[in-house]
Motif scaffolding. Structure first.
Motif, PDB file in Angstrom:
ATOM      1  N   ASP A 215     115.422  65.415  63.982  1.00 16.48           N
ATOM      2  CA  ASP A 215     114.521  64.719  64.493  1.00 16.48           C
ATOM      3  C   ASP A 215     113.016  64.720  64.038  1.00 16.48           C
ATOM      4  O   ASP A 215     112.372  63.869  64.269  1.00 16.48           O
ATOM      5  CB  ASP A 215     114.562  64.875  66.363  1.00 16.48           C
ATOM      6  CG  ASP A 215     115.890  64.819  66.893  1.00 16.48           C
ATOM      7  OD1 ASP A 215     116.664  63.733  66.620  1.00 16.48           O
ATOM      8  OD2 ASP A 215     116.231  65.679  67.684  1.00 16.48           O
TER       9      ASP A 215
ATOM     10  N   ASP B 159     114.503  64.874  72.883  1.00 17.65           N
ATOM     11  CA  ASP B 159     114.622  63.726  71.898  1.00 17.65           C
ATOM     12  C   ASP B 159     113.695  62.588  72.301  1.00 17.65           C
ATOM     13  O   ASP B 159     113.259  62.185  71.444  1.00 17.65           O
ATOM     14  CB  ASP B 159     116.023  63.368  71.931  1.00 17.65           C
ATOM     15  CG  ASP B 159     116.922  64.273  71.117  1.00 17.65           C
ATOM     16  OD1 ASP B 159     116.524  65.112  70.475  1.00 17.65           O
ATOM     17  OD2 ASP B 159     118.213  64.049  71.161  1.00 17.65           O
ATOM     18  N   TYR B 160     113.621  62.171  73.374  1.00 12.01           N
ATOM     19  CA  TYR B 160     112.967  60.775  73.836  1.00 12.01           C
ATOM     20  C   TYR B 160     111.667  61.025  73.822  1.00 12.01           C
ATOM     21  O   TYR B 160     110.962  60.616  74.818  1.00 12.01           O
ATOM     22  CB  TYR B 160     113.486  60.047  75.037  1.00 12.01           C
ATOM     23  CG  TYR B 160     115.091  60.116  74.891  1.00 12.01           C
ATOM     24  CD1 TYR B 160     115.780  59.148  74.361  1.00 12.01           C
ATOM     25  CD2 TYR B 160     115.902  60.943  75.777  1.00 12.01           C
ATOM     26  CE1 TYR B 160     117.318  59.199  74.197  1.00 12.01           C
ATOM     27  CE2 TYR B 160     117.320  60.893  75.885  1.00 12.01           C
ATOM     28  CZ  TYR B 160     117.796  59.910  75.143  1.00 12.01           C
ATOM     29  OH  TYR B 160     119.294  59.779  74.821  1.00 12.01           O
ATOM     30  N   TRP B 161     110.832  61.282  72.476  1.00 13.89           N
ATOM     31  CA  TRP B 161     109.554  61.231  72.574  1.00 13.89           C
ATOM     32  C   TRP B 161     108.747  60.236  73.043  1.00 13.89           C
ATOM     33  O   TRP B 161     107.373  60.598  73.537  1.00 13.89           O
ATOM     34  CB  TRP B 161     109.329  61.749  71.227  1.00 13.89           C
ATOM     35  CG  TRP B 161     109.312  61.068  70.039  1.00 13.89           C
ATOM     36  CD1 TRP B 161     110.664  60.701  69.322  1.00 13.89           C
ATOM     37  CD2 TRP B 161     108.473  60.085  69.603  1.00 13.89           C
ATOM     38  NE1 TRP B 161     110.560  59.848  68.457  1.00 13.89           N
ATOM     39  CE2 TRP B 161     109.110  59.456  68.574  1.00 13.89           C
ATOM     40  CE3 TRP B 161     107.207  59.814  69.924  1.00 13.89           C
ATOM     41  CZ2 TRP B 161     108.591  58.162  67.658  1.00 13.89           C
ATOM     42  CZ3 TRP B 161     106.559  58.861  69.240  1.00 13.89           C
ATOM     43  CH2 TRP B 161     107.351  58.105  68.079  1.00 13.89           C
ATOM     44  N   GLN B 162     108.868  58.979  72.733  1.00 12.72           N
ATOM     45  CA  GLN B 162     108.153  58.109  73.307  1.00 12.72           C
ATOM     46  C   GLN B 162     108.176  57.753  74.771  1.00 12.72           C
ATOM     47  O   GLN B 162     106.941  57.728  75.316  1.00 12.72           O
ATOM     48  CB  GLN B 162     108.782  56.691  72.670  1.00 12.72           C
ATOM     49  CG  GLN B 162     108.891  56.444  71.241  1.00 12.72           C
ATOM     50  CD  GLN B 162     109.961  56.786  70.605  1.00 12.72           C
ATOM     51  OE1 GLN B 162     110.841  57.521  71.183  1.00 12.72           O
ATOM     52  NE2 GLN B 162     110.527  56.274  69.389  1.00 12.72           N
ATOM     53  N   LEU B 163     109.378  58.056  75.225  1.00  9.26           N
ATOM     54  CA  LEU B 163     109.155  57.977  76.627  1.00  9.26           C
ATOM     55  C   LEU B 163     108.194  59.290  77.489  1.00  9.26           C
ATOM     56  O   LEU B 163     107.654  59.213  78.482  1.00  9.26           O
ATOM     57  CB  LEU B 163     110.577  57.837  77.387  1.00  9.26           C
ATOM     58  CG  LEU B 163     111.386  56.601  77.105  1.00  9.26           C
ATOM     59  CD1 LEU B 163     112.730  56.606  77.473  1.00  9.26           C
ATOM     60  CD2 LEU B 163     110.615  55.333  77.776  1.00  9.26           C
TER      61      LEU B 163
ATOM     62  N   ARG C  49     118.069  66.884  79.068  1.00 10.60           N
ATOM     63  CA  ARG C  49     118.760  66.565  77.957  1.00 10.60           C
ATOM     64  C   ARG C  49     119.958  65.488  78.446  1.00 10.60           C
ATOM     65  O   ARG C  49     120.961  65.877  78.660  1.00 10.60           O
ATOM     66  CB  ARG C  49     119.401  67.626  77.017  1.00 10.60           C
ATOM     67  CG  ARG C  49     119.969  67.258  75.826  1.00 10.60           C
ATOM     68  CD  ARG C  49     120.423  68.204  75.116  1.00 10.60           C
ATOM     69  NE  ARG C  49     121.526  69.253  75.444  1.00 10.60           N
ATOM     70  CZ  ARG C  49     121.918  70.481  75.148  1.00 10.60           C
ATOM     71  NH1 ARG C  49     121.396  71.101  74.149  1.00 10.60           N
ATOM     72  NH2 ARG C  49     122.912  71.147  75.606  1.00 10.60           N
TER      73      ARG C  49
ATOM     74  N   ILE D 156     113.685  59.936  83.308  1.00 13.34           N
ATOM     75  CA  ILE D 156     112.895  60.751  82.652  1.00 13.34           C
ATOM     76  C   ILE D 156     111.622  60.896  83.345  1.00 13.34           C
ATOM     77  O   ILE D 156     111.000  61.729  83.476  1.00 13.34           O
ATOM     78  CB  ILE D 156     112.453  60.126  81.209  1.00 13.34           C
ATOM     79  CG1 ILE D 156     113.901  60.524  80.342  1.00 13.34           C
ATOM     80  CG2 ILE D 156     111.189  60.588  80.470  1.00 13.34           C
ATOM     81  CD1 ILE D 156     113.661  59.901  78.742  1.00 13.34           C
TER      82      ILE D 156
ATOM     83  N   SER E 115     121.881  57.393  75.348  1.00 13.86           N
ATOM     84  CA  SER E 115     120.804  56.989  74.976  1.00 13.86           C
ATOM     85  C   SER E 115     120.740  55.101  75.829  1.00 13.86           C
ATOM     86  O   SER E 115     119.955  54.715  75.601  1.00 13.86           O
ATOM     87  CB  SER E 115     120.218  56.728  73.566  1.00 13.86           C
ATOM     88  OG  SER E 115     121.277  56.127  72.732  1.00 13.86           O
TER      89      SER E 115
ATOM     90  N   LEU F 237     117.756  55.312  82.127  1.00 19.23           N
ATOM     91  CA  LEU F 237     117.074  56.420  81.183  1.00 19.23           C
ATOM     92  C   LEU F 237     115.645  56.688  81.417  1.00 19.23           C
ATOM     93  O   LEU F 237     115.215  57.673  81.816  1.00 19.23           O
ATOM     94  CB  LEU F 237     117.383  56.292  79.710  1.00 19.23           C
ATOM     95  CG  LEU F 237     116.693  57.304  78.814  1.00 19.23           C
ATOM     96  CD1 LEU F 237     117.515  58.692  78.862  1.00 19.23           C
ATOM     97  CD2 LEU F 237     117.050  56.659  77.419  1.00 19.23           C
ATOM     98  N   GLU F 238     114.827  55.610  81.408  1.00 18.62           N
ATOM     99  CA  GLU F 238     113.373  55.736  81.642  1.00 18.62           C
ATOM    100  C   GLU F 238     112.970  56.236  82.912  1.00 18.62           C
ATOM    101  O   GLU F 238     112.258  57.145  83.088  1.00 18.62           O
ATOM    102  CB  GLU F 238     112.701  54.587  81.238  1.00 18.62           C
ATOM    103  CG  GLU F 238     111.278  54.519  81.438  1.00 18.62           C
ATOM    104  CD  GLU F 238     110.443  53.277  80.855  1.00 18.62           C
ATOM    105  OE1 GLU F 238     109.224  53.523  80.952  1.00 18.62           O
ATOM    106  OE2 GLU F 238     111.061  52.428  80.221  1.00 18.62           O
TER     107      GLU F 238
END
Length: 504
Positions: A386, A367-371, A336, A349, A340, A345-346
């Protein structure tokens, strides 16, 4: 006093409604009900034969005795037999609200007509209710007929229900819970509506066909009052009262020759008794023509987790902590990262997901569902807010597990709509890692939550350390999420071993 309410209402000689039902409903939720009797009704299962209003002096003496000893957080008002009683009670409530250190919340069930169809009040009482009583009421719980009588709005569709709630607001009542037992729209369904502090709640379930429904209105309002007295938020008190009535209707039987009373069966622990939280994109939402609040793309039945016992579940904010916990044997973990705007960040992850695969662990990205989808995460964790903005269909299509946070019973039912992979329930205790003001659930709620959601892996979260872990584990949860209990421990690896042993 949190486990105590007053009920000001009529006595039902048949024992199915009024004061008698109020006391049973409150006790089912662990709340004591003090009673002030406004009328002695001569009634049985076949109908009302006589209403004997109590003198104002007698009502006043009951109230004075209680006020000297036990001032409640919540007062439930039921049947008031005449105009004089309405004015007296209204003036008394006004005094309570201005002189008591903690002004009481007033829940009003506007009893005008009994389930049998008999009138329970004088016809000239309505102007007094509107002028004097409603401005002192905080929550009103009318059925469709009572709504139409008091507001003049005929409930021909969902927009009319909303208009009626606004009409109650204009009459001085801030919170409105309109019961749909007599509405039959959509056909074969019971739809209930709530409006509170700018939010709307629609609940629905298939109609329960039974003639034995005496006392449902009294029992519903008293259930709401009891749960508000325990500091449950309005939306939870609403949904628990609805589940309680559904349960009671299913178990109702005849006593005597006429209409039997709703049954009082204790806290509702069967998920099948709970209504659906209706959202705009659901079938019921479309039938009600509810407006979409966002561009949400929905899905349900997410990938399953191979076990309901996820174990100790660290929630950490760095890759270093991910690796350290996984090396120590942790099998469920969450990354977590709150910032952002983190330039890395990427990369963080992606690295965490790689570590999760290396150690064959269930690693969830918050939270970062796309990544998370891009890098093939085991799972994603989302909060309630969310759910409304994430592309749930895309998450499901990727085969990624979904965990959802819930804070109370309303959010539990909302999350249940999507059939996620696991449910997190909290905060169980106050915590310094996140502002959970007004959302502390406590052990009592957790004990009810676990059996209700037994089909899911259940995670308890919020302020849980080694000293509290044992009492949390006794509720039967399959997982305990921790933050500081590991990251601030003198020996994190030893803390993990101790925590795991408590859960096992």
């Amino acid at each position: 006093m949190g486990n105590l309410i007053w009920t000001i209402a009529g006595s039902d000689a048949g024992g199915g409604a009024g004061i008698q039902a109020d006391i049973k409903a409150a006790q089912s939720f662990g709340v004591h009900a003090c009673s002030v009797i406004t009328a002695l009704t001569a009634q049985n299962s076949m109908g009302v034969e006589e209403i004997n209003g109590v003198a104002i002096k007698v009502i006043e003496s009951q109230l004075d005795a209680l006020e000297q000893d036990v001032q409640p957080k919540v007062i439930k008002i039921g049947m008031l037999a005449n105009e004089q009683q309405v004015e007296f009670i209204a003036n008394t409530l006004k005094r309570y609200k201005t002189t008591w250190q903690t002004p009481p919340v007033v829940v009003y069930d506007p009893v005008a007509v009994a389930s049998s169809g008999d009138s329970l009040t004088e016809e000239d009482i309505l102007p007094a209710i509107k002028t004097h009583l409603l401005p002192q009421v905080d929550v009103i719980t009318p059925n469709t007929q009572e709504t139409q009588i008091l507001t003049g709005v005929y409930l021909i569709g969902p927009s009319a229900v909303q208009d009626a709630a606004k009409a109650f607001n204009e009459l001085g009542v801030p919170t409105v819970l309109i019961k749909g037992g007599h509405w039959d729209y959509p056909k074969g369904y019971c739809i209930d509506y709530g409006a509170h502090q700018g939010e709307e709640y629609w609940l629905g379930n298939k109609a329960i066909n039974t003639p034995h429904s005496h006392g449902t209105g009294c029992s519903f309002a008293s259930s709401v009052a009891a749960n508000l007295a325990k500091d449950y938020p309005l939306k939870d008190a609403f949904i628990l009262a609805k589940a309680y009535i559904n349960q009671g209707l299913k178990h109702a039987t005849r006593f005597g020759q006429g209409i039997g009373p709703v049954a009082h069966c204790g806290f509702p622990h069967d998920i099948n008794d709970y209504p659906e939280v209706i959202e705009a994109d659901s079938w019921l939402g479309q039938e009600l023509d509810l407006e979409m609040g966002s561009e949400q793309v929905s899905a349900r039945d997410f990938a399953k987790i191979e076990t309901r016992n996820l174990g100790i579940y660290p929630v950490v904010d760095s890759v270093d902590w991910i690796e350290r916990c996984l090396k120590a044997g942790i099998k469920t973990i969450q990354l977590r990262i709150k910032d952002s705007s983190d330039a890395d960040l990427e990369e963080k992850i992606a690295t965490a997901i790689t570590l999760g695969k290396k150690y064959d662990a269930r690693l969830f990205i918050n939270d970062y569902w796309q990544l998370a989808i891009k890098h093939g995460a085991y799972g994603i964790h989302l909060g309630q807010e969310d759910i409304s903005v994430a592309n749930l269909a895309e998450i499901k299509q990727a085969g990624i597990r979904l965990g959802v946070s819930t804070h109370g019973f309303y959010e539990m039912l909302r999350a249940h709509n999507y059939r996620p992979s696991y449910l997190a329930f909290g905060a169980i205790y106050p915590t310094t890692t996140k502002d959970m003001t007004g959302q502390i659930q406590g052990l009592e709620k957790l004990k009810h939550f676990v059996p209700l959601m037994h089909d899911y892996p259940v995670v308890a979260i919020g302020g849980i350390d080694l000293n509290r872990a044992e009492e949390v584990a006794k509720t039967g949860v399959g997982s305990i999420a921790v933050v500081r209990a590991i990251t601030e421990a003198a020996d994190p690896e030893a803390a993990i071993v101790e925590l795991e042993s408590v859960l096992k």
